[in-house]
Design a protein around this motif. Sequence first.
Motif, PDB file in Angstrom:
ATOM      1  N   GLN A   1       8.342  36.068  -6.940  1.00 57.04           N
ATOM      2  CA  GLN A   1       9.562  35.917  -7.906  1.00 57.04           C
ATOM      3  C   GLN A   1      10.798  36.740  -6.249  1.00 57.04           C
ATOM      4  O   GLN A   1      10.522  37.552  -6.796  1.00 57.04           O
ATOM      5  N   TYR A   2      11.846  35.853  -7.505  1.00 55.21           N
ATOM      6  CA  TYR A   2      12.926  36.499  -5.915  1.00 55.21           C
ATOM      7  C   TYR A   2      13.729  37.014  -7.221  1.00 55.21           C
ATOM      8  O   TYR A   2      14.668  37.183  -8.120  1.00 55.21           O
ATOM      9  N   LYS A   3      13.475  38.595  -7.122  1.00 59.65           N
ATOM     10  CA  LYS A   3      14.229  38.938  -8.286  1.00 59.65           C
ATOM     11  C   LYS A   3      15.352  39.258  -7.904  1.00 59.65           C
ATOM     12  O   LYS A   3      15.719  40.085  -7.214  1.00 59.65           O
ATOM     13  N   ALA A   4      15.955  39.636  -8.980  1.00 63.10           N
ATOM     14  CA  ALA A   4      18.432  39.654  -9.519  1.00 63.10           C
ATOM     15  C   ALA A   4      18.373  40.604 -10.344  1.00 63.10           C
ATOM     16  O   ALA A   4      17.447  40.553 -10.704  1.00 63.10           O
ATOM     17  N   CYS A   5      18.868  40.967 -10.093  1.00 61.12           N
ATOM     18  CA  CYS A   5      20.187  41.634 -11.156  1.00 61.12           C
ATOM     19  C   CYS A   5      20.048  41.363 -12.429  1.00 61.12           C
ATOM     20  O   CYS A   5      20.499  40.426 -12.632  1.00 61.12           O
ATOM     21  N   SER A   6      19.911  41.953 -13.106  1.00 63.60           N
ATOM     22  CA  SER A   6      20.107  41.476 -14.744  1.00 63.60           C
ATOM     23  C   SER A   6      21.800  41.074 -15.263  1.00 63.60           C
ATOM     24  O   SER A   6      21.578  40.414 -16.176  1.00 63.60           O
ATOM     25  N   THR A   7      22.542  41.192 -14.192  1.00 67.86           N
ATOM     26  CA  THR A   7      23.803  41.040 -14.418  1.00 67.86           C
ATOM     27  C   THR A   7      24.524  39.853 -13.003  1.00 67.86           C
ATOM     28  O   THR A   7      25.392  39.255 -12.912  1.00 67.86           O
ATOM     29  N   ALA A   8      23.239  39.019 -12.688  1.00 66.33           N
ATOM     30  CA  ALA A   8      23.368  38.253 -11.695  1.00 66.33           C
ATOM     31  C   ALA A   8      24.409  38.578 -10.877  1.00 66.33           C
ATOM     32  O   ALA A   8      25.031  37.771 -10.169  1.00 66.33           O
ATOM     33  N   ASP A   9      24.692  39.763  -9.836  1.00 68.38           N
ATOM     34  CA  ASP A   9      25.654  39.780  -9.155  1.00 68.38           C
ATOM     35  C   ASP A   9      25.165  38.820  -8.233  1.00 68.38           C
ATOM     36  O   ASP A   9      24.264  38.582  -7.427  1.00 68.38           O
ATOM     37  N   SER A  10      26.738  38.561  -7.911  1.00 64.42           N
ATOM     38  CA  SER A  10      26.198  37.362  -6.134  1.00 64.42           C
ATOM     39  C   SER A  10      27.187  36.419  -6.444  1.00 64.42           C
ATOM     40  O   SER A  10      28.315  36.616  -7.484  1.00 64.42           O
ATOM     41  N   SER A  11      28.041  35.840  -5.581  1.00 61.98           N
ATOM     42  CA  SER A  11      28.954  34.916  -4.942  1.00 61.98           C
ATOM     43  C   SER A  11      28.799  33.441  -4.038  1.00 61.98           C
ATOM     44  O   SER A  11      27.565  34.187  -3.184  1.00 61.98           O
ATOM     45  N   PRO A  12      29.322  32.820  -4.448  1.00 56.15           N
ATOM     46  CA  PRO A  12      28.941  32.100  -2.884  1.00 56.15           C
ATOM     47  C   PRO A  12      29.643  32.841  -1.370  1.00 56.15           C
ATOM     48  O   PRO A  12      28.372  32.545   0.184  1.00 56.15           O
ATOM     49  N   GLN A  13      29.856  33.849  -1.177  1.00 59.21           N
ATOM     50  CA  GLN A  13      30.086  34.701  -0.095  1.00 59.21           C
ATOM     51  C   GLN A  13      28.865  35.964   0.215  1.00 59.21           C
ATOM     52  O   GLN A  13      28.924  36.154   0.807  1.00 59.21           O
ATOM     53  N   VAL A  14      28.872  36.495  -0.955  1.00 54.36           N
ATOM     54  CA  VAL A  14      27.467  37.458  -0.810  1.00 54.36           C
ATOM     55  C   VAL A  14      26.436  37.624  -1.504  1.00 54.36           C
ATOM     56  O   VAL A  14      27.136  37.252  -3.221  1.00 54.36           O
ATOM     57  N   GLY A  15      25.647  37.639  -1.513  1.00 57.01           N
ATOM     58  CA  GLY A  15      24.450  37.793  -2.103  1.00 57.01           C
ATOM     59  C   GLY A  15      23.789  36.587  -2.882  1.00 57.01           C
ATOM     60  O   GLY A  15      23.622  36.494  -3.619  1.00 57.01           O
ATOM     61  N   SER A  16      24.527  35.619  -2.148  1.00 57.72           N
ATOM     62  CA  SER A  16      24.005  33.410  -3.063  1.00 57.72           C
ATOM     63  C   SER A  16      22.221  33.886  -3.478  1.00 57.72           C
ATOM     64  O   SER A  16      22.164  33.672  -2.949  1.00 57.72           O
ATOM     65  N   LEU A  17      22.706  33.508  -4.838  1.00 58.69           N
ATOM     66  CA  LEU A  17      21.319  33.334  -5.602  1.00 58.69           C
ATOM     67  C   LEU A  17      21.100  31.904  -5.358  1.00 58.69           C
ATOM     68  O   LEU A  17      19.819  31.920  -5.290  1.00 58.69           O
ATOM     69  N   GLY A  18      22.385  31.584  -5.025  1.00 57.40           N
ATOM     70  CA  GLY A  18      22.337  29.538  -4.809  1.00 57.40           C
ATOM     71  C   GLY A  18      21.700  29.284  -3.563  1.00 57.40           C
ATOM     72  O   GLY A  18      20.481  28.427  -3.402  1.00 57.40           O
ATOM     73  N   ARG A  19      22.145  30.480  -2.175  1.00 59.76           N
ATOM     74  CA  ARG A  19      20.962  30.218  -1.623  1.00 59.76           C
ATOM     75  C   ARG A  19      20.111  29.969  -1.618  1.00 59.76           C
ATOM     76  O   ARG A  19      18.836  30.287  -0.868  1.00 59.76           O
ATOM     77  N   ALA A  20      19.441  31.948  -1.872  1.00 65.68           N
ATOM     78  CA  ALA A  20      17.706  32.171  -2.337  1.00 65.68           C
ATOM     79  C   ALA A  20      17.157  31.333  -3.567  1.00 65.68           C
ATOM     80  O   ALA A  20      15.723  30.601  -3.247  1.00 65.68           O
ATOM     81  N   LEU A  21      18.397  30.668  -3.767  1.00 64.96           N
ATOM     82  CA  LEU A  21      17.227  29.011  -5.000  1.00 64.96           C
ATOM     83  C   LEU A  21      16.697  27.584  -3.907  1.00 64.96           C
ATOM     84  O   LEU A  21      15.873  27.594  -3.791  1.00 64.96           O
ATOM     85  N   GLU A  22      17.830  27.738  -2.924  1.00 61.90           N
ATOM     86  CA  GLU A  22      17.355  26.960  -2.127  1.00 61.90           C
ATOM     87  C   GLU A  22      16.292  27.250  -0.913  1.00 61.90           C
ATOM     88  O   GLU A  22      15.560  26.063  -0.667  1.00 61.90           O
ATOM     89  N   ILE A  23      16.382  28.163  -0.589  1.00 63.23           N
ATOM     90  CA  ILE A  23      15.350  29.030   0.293  1.00 63.23           C
ATOM     91  C   ILE A  23      14.015  28.462  -0.065  1.00 63.23           C
ATOM     92  O   ILE A  23      12.809  28.715   0.277  1.00 63.23           O
ATOM     93  N   GLY A  24      13.983  29.556  -1.599  1.00 67.50           N
ATOM     94  CA  GLY A  24      12.983  29.369  -2.233  1.00 67.50           C
ATOM     95  C   GLY A  24      11.361  28.759  -3.068  1.00 67.50           C
ATOM     96  O   GLY A  24      10.643  27.398  -2.346  1.00 67.50           O
ATOM     97  N   ARG A  25      12.705  27.296  -3.149  1.00 70.59           N
ATOM     98  CA  ARG A  25      12.408  26.076  -3.139  1.00 70.59           C
ATOM     99  C   ARG A  25      11.952  25.180  -1.824  1.00 70.59           C
ATOM    100  O   ARG A  25      11.004  24.033  -1.756  1.00 70.59           O
TER     101      ARG A  25
END
Length: 431
Positions: free
Chosen positions: A101-125
């Motif tokens: 699990q990549y544990k993220a905040c329950s408010t999905a805090d992220s943006s293309p510039q900071v803390g990108s969950l999209g980038r985390a998705l790419e790394i995990g896959r």
Amino acid sequence: MSEAPPPQRRSPRGQGTSPRLAFYGDDFTGSVDVLLQVARQGWAGRLFTHLPGPAALAEAARGCDAVGIAGIARSIPTGRLEAEVRPVLSALAALEPQVLQYKACSTADSSPQVGSLGRALEIGRALRGDQTVPLLFAQPDFGRYTAFGHHFAREGETVYRLDRQPTMSSHPVTPMDESDLAVHLGRQTDLAVAGLAFPAYTSADQVTQLIRSSDAAALVLDALGEEHLQLLGRAVLDLGGFAIGSGGLSHALASAEPGDAGPVPAATPARGPVLAVSGSRSAQTRRQIDAAARAGWMTAPVLAAGVREQALAALAAGRSVALSSDDADTAGLTPDEILPALARAAADVVEAAVRAGVGRVVVCGGDTSSRVTTLLGVESLSIAANPSGNVVLLRAHAPDPAVDGLELLLKGGQVGEVDLFEQVRTLGSEA
């Protein structure tokens, strides 16, 4: 896409060397929440404050259902995520957990510039194969809900759509202007992000098949209550592989297969005066500090001149102390300088107080929590007590005898009742 065979279900803890769950937390307070969620379901867990060596990590895996590493990905530029996240996820994946699990905040805090969950998705896959990744941010017991792909968050007694929630809509780093999580996350990656709404399924088997047959790289999962979480947890465990989500996902996984660890204590013996320091600028933390002042605590801005000496004198006299992150004392600092300055000042006071014998500390804010535990040389954390709700008291494990056994409450900005600091001070006392 091709379908991977379902993984075999794990034996109970102690009969294998692989944990059921291995997780990376994108900030400290969120990482602690995973420990709490799984502990409530009888899972034993350990949280490392940094990536340990392979032997230490493997040893922890042999004795725990859940093993995690707390990180800082939520607060750093997206260009630094590769160096921060990939080594940790690689080490955790090597443990062959049932779910990574990549544990993220329950408010999905992220943006293309900071803390990108999209980038985390790419790394995990890239690490765990190209199967569709479940995305579960809902955490109903914390007032976080997802319905038809749109996310909602409670503040006070009101539940708001995420882009209208007072704190998140005006967040200083990652302000939310979109409640549709597939759209929000789709802005952060070229991978296809879609949704799976709960009217489309009535069983865990259905969810499993729908995820396996999806052409999307990731699917946002709806959840409004415990019944949804239990169903989704069973499905994600059966799928195995990589998943992204909040403490609600962690709870869902553990509730699908409860463990045999003992119940979490509600309290530990009182430890004398308490020090609370804040790098969080949330309205709820401000209200908690105001309530502490009314209860007789010494309160002052953490950046005020001479505050370290004043705080130590008050603590030595038996008076608890709460240091705030007031706006007036950040005048002249750029937005990028504010949080590091607050965290450095808070960590300096905490170190001095612990050396002076303070045994219980409250730290508000993820970045501040990271700096405090790092400065103190804390290597890992376990749960000491769960007084109420999502409030958890941690026990520090460190080679320094002055720090080993220290009780820490690492608090997200919006966590806890208004009188939380007094609750922590009186916890375990006879009065």
